[in-house]
Scaffold this motif. Structure first.
Motif, PDB file in Angstrom:
ATOM      1  N   MET A   1      46.074  71.979  55.607  1.00 57.10           N
ATOM      2  CA  MET A   1      47.006  71.755  54.509  1.00 57.10           C
ATOM      3  C   MET A   1      48.131  72.766  54.637  1.00 57.10           C
ATOM      4  SD  MET A   1      48.161  70.432  51.749  1.00 57.10           S
ATOM      5  CE  MET A   1      46.973  69.174  51.462  1.00 57.10           C
ATOM      6  N   ILE A   2      49.319  72.339  54.403  1.00 56.35           N
ATOM      7  CA  ILE A   2      50.489  73.193  54.459  1.00 56.35           C
ATOM      8  C   ILE A   2      50.718  73.757  53.063  1.00 56.35           C
ATOM      9  CG2 ILE A   2      52.930  73.306  55.074  1.00 56.35           C
ATOM     10  CD1 ILE A   2      50.986  72.336  57.347  1.00 56.35           C
ATOM     11  N   ALA A   7      51.122  76.407  46.648  1.00 54.61           N
ATOM     12  CA  ALA A   7      51.425  75.008  46.349  1.00 54.61           C
ATOM     13  C   ALA A   7      51.680  74.256  47.654  1.00 54.61           C
ATOM     14  CB  ALA A   7      52.653  74.920  45.446  1.00 54.61           C
ATOM     15  N   VAL A   8      51.336  73.011  47.651  1.00 60.27           N
ATOM     16  CA  VAL A   8      51.547  72.172  48.819  1.00 60.27           C
ATOM     17  C   VAL A   8      53.047  72.026  49.051  1.00 60.27           C
ATOM     18  CG1 VAL A   8      51.260  69.864  49.787  1.00 60.27           C
ATOM     19  CG2 VAL A   8      49.428  70.896  48.436  1.00 60.27           C
ATOM     20  N   HIS A   9      53.490  72.275  50.241  1.00 59.40           N
ATOM     21  CA  HIS A   9      54.887  72.082  50.592  1.00 59.40           C
ATOM     22  C   HIS A   9      55.011  70.697  51.210  1.00 59.40           C
ATOM     23  CE1 HIS A   9      58.674  72.489  52.770  1.00 59.40           C
ATOM     24  NE2 HIS A   9      58.995  73.329  51.807  1.00 59.40           N
ATOM     25  N   ALA A  10      55.564  69.740  50.442  1.00 60.89           N
ATOM     26  CA  ALA A  10      55.598  68.337  50.843  1.00 60.89           C
ATOM     27  C   ALA A  10      56.355  68.127  52.146  1.00 60.89           C
ATOM     28  CB  ALA A  10      56.203  67.494  49.720  1.00 60.89           C
ATOM     29  N   GLU A 135      42.263  64.899  50.853  1.00 62.12           N
ATOM     30  CA  GLU A 135      42.750  63.663  50.235  1.00 62.12           C
ATOM     31  C   GLU A 135      44.277  63.636  50.158  1.00 62.12           C
ATOM     32  OE1 GLU A 135      41.005  60.961  49.743  1.00 62.12           O
ATOM     33  OE2 GLU A 135      39.285  62.076  50.477  1.00 62.12           O
ATOM     34  N   ILE A 136      44.889  64.763  49.888  1.00 63.54           N
ATOM     35  CA  ILE A 136      46.354  64.825  49.842  1.00 63.54           C
ATOM     36  C   ILE A 136      46.921  64.560  51.234  1.00 63.54           C
ATOM     37  CG2 ILE A 136      48.334  66.360  49.463  1.00 63.54           C
ATOM     38  CD1 ILE A 136      46.573  67.716  47.253  1.00 63.54           C
ATOM     39  N   GLU A 137      46.329  65.174  52.256  1.00 66.29           N
ATOM     40  CA  GLU A 137      46.785  64.964  53.633  1.00 66.29           C
ATOM     41  C   GLU A 137      46.627  63.506  54.049  1.00 66.29           C
ATOM     42  OE1 GLU A 137      45.588  69.448  55.171  1.00 66.29           O
ATOM     43  OE2 GLU A 137      44.212  67.784  55.519  1.00 66.29           O
ATOM     44  N   ALA A 142      48.747  58.090  55.161  1.00 68.31           N
ATOM     45  CA  ALA A 142      48.593  56.645  54.948  1.00 68.31           C
ATOM     46  C   ALA A 142      49.896  56.038  54.444  1.00 68.31           C
ATOM     47  CB  ALA A 142      47.457  56.370  53.967  1.00 68.31           C
ATOM     48  N   THR A 143      50.582  56.740  53.563  1.00 66.29           N
ATOM     49  CA  THR A 143      51.863  56.263  53.052  1.00 66.29           C
ATOM     50  C   THR A 143      52.885  56.154  54.182  1.00 66.29           C
ATOM     51  OG1 THR A 143      51.417  57.195  50.878  1.00 66.29           O
ATOM     52  CG2 THR A 143      53.735  56.766  51.416  1.00 66.29           C
TER      53      THR A 143
END
Length: 172
Positions: A1-2, A7-10, A135-137, A142-143
């Protein structure tokens, strides 16, 4: 995860997903079968997708990881678009090399577990929330997969008459 500052960096996550997708060498237009074959070739394991009745289950998709293969189960009554999303999500777990976070003992009784015991299963994953890094990754990837699948769609049906055609029209 980045993660930057907790916080996740999108943007970084998207770049990492794009990098993994680039390893698949998919054509500009590709199908679900092309995607499955590309992932199987990259990871060196057979990938089998099976429809099952998952109504009332904790998830609409499930992946079992074995030493020599991956088995993806998806809701048999899912629309074509939803099936693609489920399969793309589970394939994304494979591409991210997620091992599986589900403890079946939390989901089934001892009696149910005894009847299902398959010691060759190395891991199980199922989407039950979007709270974990895995799940976020997987959902981000998938998107991006679906965006690429639809990028080559020229025109949707002029008058979509069934649900699958309406969904295709929305995403094309």
């Amino acid at each position: 995860m980045i993660i930057l500052g907790g916080a996740v960096h999108a943007g970084s996550l998207r770049n990492a997903c794009e990098d993994r997708l680039g390893r698949l060498n998919l054509a500009h237009r590709f199908s679900e079968d092309d995607l499955i074959k590309a992932v199987a070739s990259l990871v060196g394991r057979t990938i089998v997708c099976e429809p099952i009745d998952m109504r009332g289950a904790f998830s609409c998709g499930l992946r079992k990881r074995y030493a020599d293969r991956e088995v993806i189960y998806y809701e048999q009554n899912a629309s074509a678009l939803h099936r693609r999303q489920i399969i793309a999500h589970e394939l994304s777990h494979i591409l991210w090399e997620h091992k599986g976070e589900i403890d079946l003992a939390d989901l089934m009784s001892d009696e149910e577990l005894a009847g299902l015991m398959d010691w060759s299963v190395l891991g199980v994953s199922a989407r039950t929330s979007y709270e974990t890094d895995a799940e976020i990754e997987a959902e981000m990837m998938a998107t991006l997969i679906l965006q690429r699948m639809y990028r080559g769609t020229v025109m949707p049906a002029a008058r979509p008459s069934v649900a699958d055609e309406r969904w295709d029209a929305i995403f094309s």
